[in-house]
Write an enzyme that holds these catalytic residues in place. Sequence first.
Site, PDB file in Angstrom:
ATOM      1  CD  GLU A  29     -12.136  -1.319   4.098  1.00 33.18           C
ATOM      2  OE1 GLU A  29     -11.248  -1.571   4.789  1.00 33.18           O
ATOM      3  OE2 GLU A  29     -12.723  -0.252   4.285  1.00 33.18           O
ATOM      4  CB  SER A  59     -16.036   4.076   2.418  1.00 37.25           C
ATOM      5  OG  SER A  59     -15.320   4.220   1.218  1.00 37.25           O
ATOM      6  CD  GLU A  60     -12.515   1.745   7.109  1.00 38.15           C
ATOM      7  OE1 GLU A  60     -12.455   2.874   6.804  1.00 38.15           O
ATOM      8  OE2 GLU A  60     -11.390   1.188   6.606  1.00 38.15           O
ATOM      9  CG  ASP A  85      -6.987  -2.538  15.643  1.00 42.02           C
ATOM     10  OD1 ASP A  85      -6.326  -2.176  16.512  1.00 42.02           O
ATOM     11  OD2 ASP A  85      -7.323  -3.500  15.164  1.00 42.02           O
ATOM     12  CB  ILE A  87     -14.682  -0.206  15.834  1.00 42.62           C
ATOM     13  CG1 ILE A  87     -16.253  -0.659  16.011  1.00 42.62           C
ATOM     14  CG2 ILE A  87     -14.182   0.380  17.130  1.00 42.62           C
ATOM     15  CD1 ILE A  87     -16.654  -1.583  17.146  1.00 42.62           C
ATOM     16  CG  HIS A 129      -3.512  -2.996  11.736  1.00 40.17           C
ATOM     17  ND1 HIS A 129      -3.502  -1.548  11.674  1.00 40.17           N
ATOM     18  CD2 HIS A 129      -4.126  -3.303  10.692  1.00 40.17           C
ATOM     19  CE1 HIS A 129      -3.698  -1.240  10.255  1.00 40.17           C
ATOM     20  NE2 HIS A 129      -4.247  -2.214   9.474  1.00 40.17           N
TER      21      HIS A 129
END
Lengths: 324, 350
Positions: A29, A59-60, A85, A87, A129
């Site tokens: 991103e 869209s991790e 965070d 993850i 975060h």
Amino acid sequence: MVQMTYRDALRQALRDAMAEDDRVFVIGEEVGRYGGAYGVTKGLIEEFGSDRLMDTPISEAAIVGAAVGAAMAGLKPVAELMYVDFIGMTMDQLGNQAAKIRYMFGGQIGVPMVLRTQGGTGRSAGAQHSQSLEAYVLHTPGLRLAMPATVADAYHLLRGALRQPDPVVFIEHKALYTLKEEVDLSAPVPDWGKAAIRRKGDDLVIVTYSRQVHNALKAAEELAARGIEATVIDLRTLNPLDFDTIRAEVERVGRAMVVSEGVMTAGVAAELSARISEECFDFLHDPVVRVAGEDIPISVSVALEAASVPTTALVRETAERLVA
Amino acid sequence: MTQTAMQAAPEATPRPNSDLRALYTQMRRVRTFEERVGELFVRGQSAGSMLHLSIGEESAAVGVCAAMREGDTFTTHHRGHGIFLARGADPNRMMAEIGGKETGYCHGKGGSMHIADMGLGHLGANAIVGGGIPAVVGAGIASKRAGKGDISVAFFGDGAMQQGILYESMNMAALWDLPVLFVCINNQYGMGTRIDQATKGHELHLRARAFGLRGETVDGLDVTEVRETAQDLVDAARTGQPGFLAVDCYRFFGHARMDKSPYRKEEEEALGRQKDPVLHARAALIGAGVTEDELDGVDNDIAREMDAAIDFAVASQEPQLASMFRDVYGPDEPEPEPVRTRIDRVLARE
């Protein structure tokens, strides 16, 4: 010798790796046009184009999953997760896919990808975060874990990560991006997986990594002024873990403390402390002490945030009491 | 599940305060509040710089919230100040929370991105894109069981349209006929990524329809239109017909306080800022015979209200350090042991 920041060193490592090997590409991103949320990839899209700095939707899970597939298909992806965070959203792709593919498939194929991300406190960024989640990674066999503390390591460890046959999670610290140091990028490359002894002393060993290396070094200077000499070990990579260096120093000195920004319970410091206690038992004059993050989420309040993680004062006081 | 639980729901919510003047006032409150948040940062009184302003998006918050009623619950994204204000939040306590102060809604622990108030049905703002969306499915299940006709609304940005969790949530809401509304505030940008750089499918409401929800898109320029479209969807949701609403608008400023949006052209910004729902409503009111003086009076009252919110936040105390260990677990549970206490015990062994 050249003066550069941690951020610049990371960018230079990506630039050199991409120039050398056209299989290397960055996906994540805001990595292209925006230049990265913390500016690490700034300008690289002009040099390498949008095919090699792939801006993604938010869209991790698919970013990490796509990196897994690209690595299996012969490319060398550097996926970027804007905050460690996030993850949790990628944990299946990371923990069930990337970490296990080589083993589950009987060694047929590996997943040589790098997941770059950043963590830690220091910006009042709040509970989602500001975390230090390296223990999630360390608890997953199959994943390598690098956490650079210095500008030179930001460069060399990232280059090293890209030479690994297996997935490497590379966690930067958000409070280190502006750290400026003199570096010699042509100096011999430190061995991957080897810890660095940043300072040598005979009274206690402080084992640490990432930003806490700087806290420990500052505490060690203050301790020296009071007649206490500390060894400070910067682990550089947590997997592989250079326990030989830890063992040699702890056996020589006889006292150890572990400093980590991650929460204390079941954290990296817990693992290191257990291992030192088990393996160096006969050489220890005192119990191993952990100085780690409180077992709480991080608050947005500046005061509460600062008090949630080890401070130089806490490291120094604990060391003084340990040695006394 | 059957529809029985929903039968107690009223056929349609009455529409008090639907007049444009009330909507204008709410939108002006949101805008002025956000401007003051910017000032709080400039004065060094905010906790950090992760402040995401909703200037330009006021009609989405105000139009949808005007269609909601007491008892309804909602979650928001990280750009949610306006939504919470429009649902009745106290600007003083909001500003204090954004300043990380004890008097804030979450005692300075949450901040701008994690503000919440169960009393007003705010199940929480979120710093994870899409993170607050599935909670409305659960809240919808609870509402359906309770049978009072309450609904739950998820507010999120266009960035969340590319998160898988949205589709899992919409599917469940449709599958179980839940009293739920998904509201996408499409300000055209997920951080620095314009929506056409994030997706090829721009008719966002069609995605919802594919799952069996009612889906609409409305232009956010006209708050009355937003409110009316939202009201239809809200009323349907109360009867167990979940919906989705995309409100098209433009994010006037950068992603967060430090972002000067170098990724978009000034001409684009100038054009985007012409789509100003506050000025549009003001012009409509003047067209309907309200005088400039009257509206200036409204604006000035709001300016004073929001100035007072800054003063309140600045004058408020930081939380006590000991409060750090509170609320990790339930109120009757022991608090986590401080690291110092644990270190003391280790060193006391000698």
